[in-house]
Write an enzyme that holds these catalytic residues in place. Sequence first.
Site, PDB file in Angstrom:
ATOM      1  CG  ASP A 144      -1.634  -1.188   1.349  1.00 23.61           C
ATOM      2  OD1 ASP A 144      -1.819  -1.702   0.806  1.00 23.61           O
ATOM      3  OD2 ASP A 144      -2.266  -2.197   2.273  1.00 23.61           O
TER       4      ASP A 144
ATOM      5  CE  LYS B 180       2.888  -2.374  -4.441  1.00 27.21           C
ATOM      6  NZ  LYS B 180       3.259  -2.583  -3.416  1.00 27.21           N
TER       7      LYS B 180
ATOM      8  N   GLY C 142      -3.951  -4.658  -4.570  1.00 25.20           N
ATOM      9  CA  GLY C 142      -4.980  -2.994  -5.309  1.00 25.20           C
ATOM     10  C   GLY C 142      -4.127  -2.150  -5.177  1.00 25.20           C
ATOM     11  CG  HIS C 143      -0.909  -2.196  -7.626  1.00 29.70           C
ATOM     12  ND1 HIS C 143      -0.554  -2.720  -8.455  1.00 29.70           N
ATOM     13  CD2 HIS C 143      -1.059  -2.495  -6.893  1.00 29.70           C
ATOM     14  CE1 HIS C 143       0.593  -3.377  -7.574  1.00 29.70           C
ATOM     15  NE2 HIS C 143      -0.148  -2.545  -6.401  1.00 29.70           N
TER      16      HIS C 143
ATOM     17  CD  GLN D 136       1.070  -8.620  -1.938  1.00 27.59           C
ATOM     18  OE1 GLN D 136       1.801  -9.111  -3.052  1.00 27.59           O
ATOM     19  NE2 GLN D 136      -0.244  -8.323  -3.048  1.00 27.59           N
TER      20      GLN D 136
HETATM   21  P1  IMP Z   1      -2.643 -12.418   1.576  1.00 21.57           P
HETATM   22  O1  IMP Z   1      -1.706 -12.338   0.532  1.00 21.57           O
HETATM   23  O2  IMP Z   1      -3.721 -12.368   1.080  1.00 21.57           O
HETATM   24  O3  IMP Z   1      -2.483 -14.085   2.118  1.00 21.57           O
HETATM   25  O4  IMP Z   1      -2.390 -12.327   2.855  1.00 21.57           O
HETATM   26  C1  IMP Z   1      -1.182 -11.631   3.942  1.00 21.57           C
HETATM   27  C2  IMP Z   1      -1.007 -11.243   4.566  1.00 21.57           C
HETATM   28  O5  IMP Z   1      -1.009 -10.255   3.699  1.00 21.57           O
HETATM   29  C3  IMP Z   1      -1.729 -10.468   5.031  1.00 21.57           C
HETATM   30  O6  IMP Z   1      -1.796  -9.334   6.694  1.00 21.57           O
HETATM   31  C4  IMP Z   1      -2.945  -8.854   4.261  1.00 21.57           C
HETATM   32  O7  IMP Z   1      -3.910  -7.887   5.348  1.00 21.57           O
HETATM   33  C5  IMP Z   1      -0.921  -8.663   3.492  1.00 21.57           C
HETATM   34  N1  IMP Z   1      -0.934  -8.430   2.221  1.00 21.57           N
HETATM   35  C6  IMP Z   1      -1.895  -8.817   1.067  1.00 21.57           C
HETATM   36  N2  IMP Z   1      -1.487  -8.391  -0.094  1.00 21.57           N
HETATM   37  C7  IMP Z   1      -1.201  -7.109   0.631  1.00 21.57           C
HETATM   38  C8  IMP Z   1      -1.630  -5.671  -0.280  1.00 21.57           C
HETATM   39  O8  IMP Z   1      -1.872  -5.434  -1.489  1.00 21.57           O
HETATM   40  N3  IMP Z   1      -1.545  -4.436   0.433  1.00 21.57           N
HETATM   41  C9  IMP Z   1      -1.083  -4.735   1.777  1.00 21.57           C
HETATM   42  N4  IMP Z   1      -1.113  -5.530   2.708  1.00 21.57           N
HETATM   43  C10 IMP Z   1      -1.350  -6.529   2.071  1.00 21.57           C
END
Ligand code: IMP
Length: 429
Positions: free
Chosen positions: A13, A16, A40-41, A226
Amino acid sequence: MSTLVVVGAQWGDEGKGKVVDALASRADLVARYAGGNNAGHTLVIDGRKIVTHLVPSGCAYPGTLCVLGAGMVLDPDVFQAEVADLQAGGMLQGGELRVSLDAHVIFSYHRALDGLREDRGRAGAKIGTTRRGIGPAYESKAGRRGIRVRDLFDPVRLRARLELNQEFVAPELERLGGGEVRFDVDAELARAAGWAAWLRPLACDAGALIDEAIRAGRRVLIEGAQGALLDLDHGTYPFVTSSTTLAGGACAGLGIGPTAIDKVWGITKAYATRVGAGPFPSRLDGALGDLLRKAGDEYGATTGRPRDCGWLDLPALRYAARCNGLTGLCVTKLDVLATLPEAAVCIGYEGGVAPGVDELEGARPVFAPLEGWGEPDLAARVKAARRLEELPVAVRRYLDRICEFTGVPLALVSVGAGRDQTIFIDEAF
Ligand code: IMP
């Protein structure tokens, strides 16, 4: 210089979407190498907000090829809906989209497992995932029973792979779901037949395509998802995502070599946020944290969850710079930080420990206040700046401090959500 990797240098977040969109105007090809629709971009184009979850943020430029690499996990329903939305908005009209034949597919059982584990799994084992099936899909991949885009085109092989997955997954679904959620091979096959027809024209050997572009001297922009501290190997394990978020993963995730990469830019907000479980030592629990959340609209672009907010953690950023080999820093949301009456930055931890990511939990941060903060027109002056020299002195000092601490030069500064609110210090390509 023709190949630039852009990665998140915090917990995701970092902005990007906006930075890649700004850079994509100069690129011929934009590729994503990891993750899926957990990302989510957000792009703001002519005041209109667009959120992409799978399609690389180069989609707003006609003629810029957008490639989803082998290291990604793809939910075809989400992908199809996203592409339809973008096309309805006038984007991706000219066949600019490609998907690797080797990207892994997220099935409904992956999503079901992700949700059930979060809801009914063992206490203490909850990660706060996005529930999109990302972790279970990467588990299938590492377990060598994953289903790739190419498998969708071979119904016999697909059935065999689904039956293999059923053996592994059905017992856990039964245990956690209490019989409510079933693994239905025929239903999965029927859905997959629809996906196959739609995906076939997009599917290709993405590694070869990108390699060819690099060899032809095209400007290739590689977009991470991420952030560094959510990296599977080097993040705050186990509170991480299930893929490689670091720049090194770009090569494996696309099928190119490290020698093809010219520059690596890391994106950091001027403060810090985190969503989901796991350590975040510089978090602000009081009114200032709330103020920052409101000012920065810090709610997940994918899940809508409120993000925890805090001061920028310089030791963590220095760690991200090391793990990524950053050659440039992009600092975003400076305008948001400038709205606060006061601000600070984390410059270390009590006891002088430079925390490895494992020690971050319970580490007590040392903050230094930012001098010159709180002038009434600070935010307005930041928003209006179009050159580094036009930024207020207090803000420039802050940027200098970030660069000195991390040892990484400034590449770009973002002073607002609009496309024009971007200051380039380095030309990127
Ligand atoms: P997962 O990727 O859905 O398995 O989530 C694993 C961890 O990564 C959790 O803490 C999510 O909140 C975090 N996470 C995954 N994708 C994002 C992102 O695009 N932005 C921020 N946190 C993310």
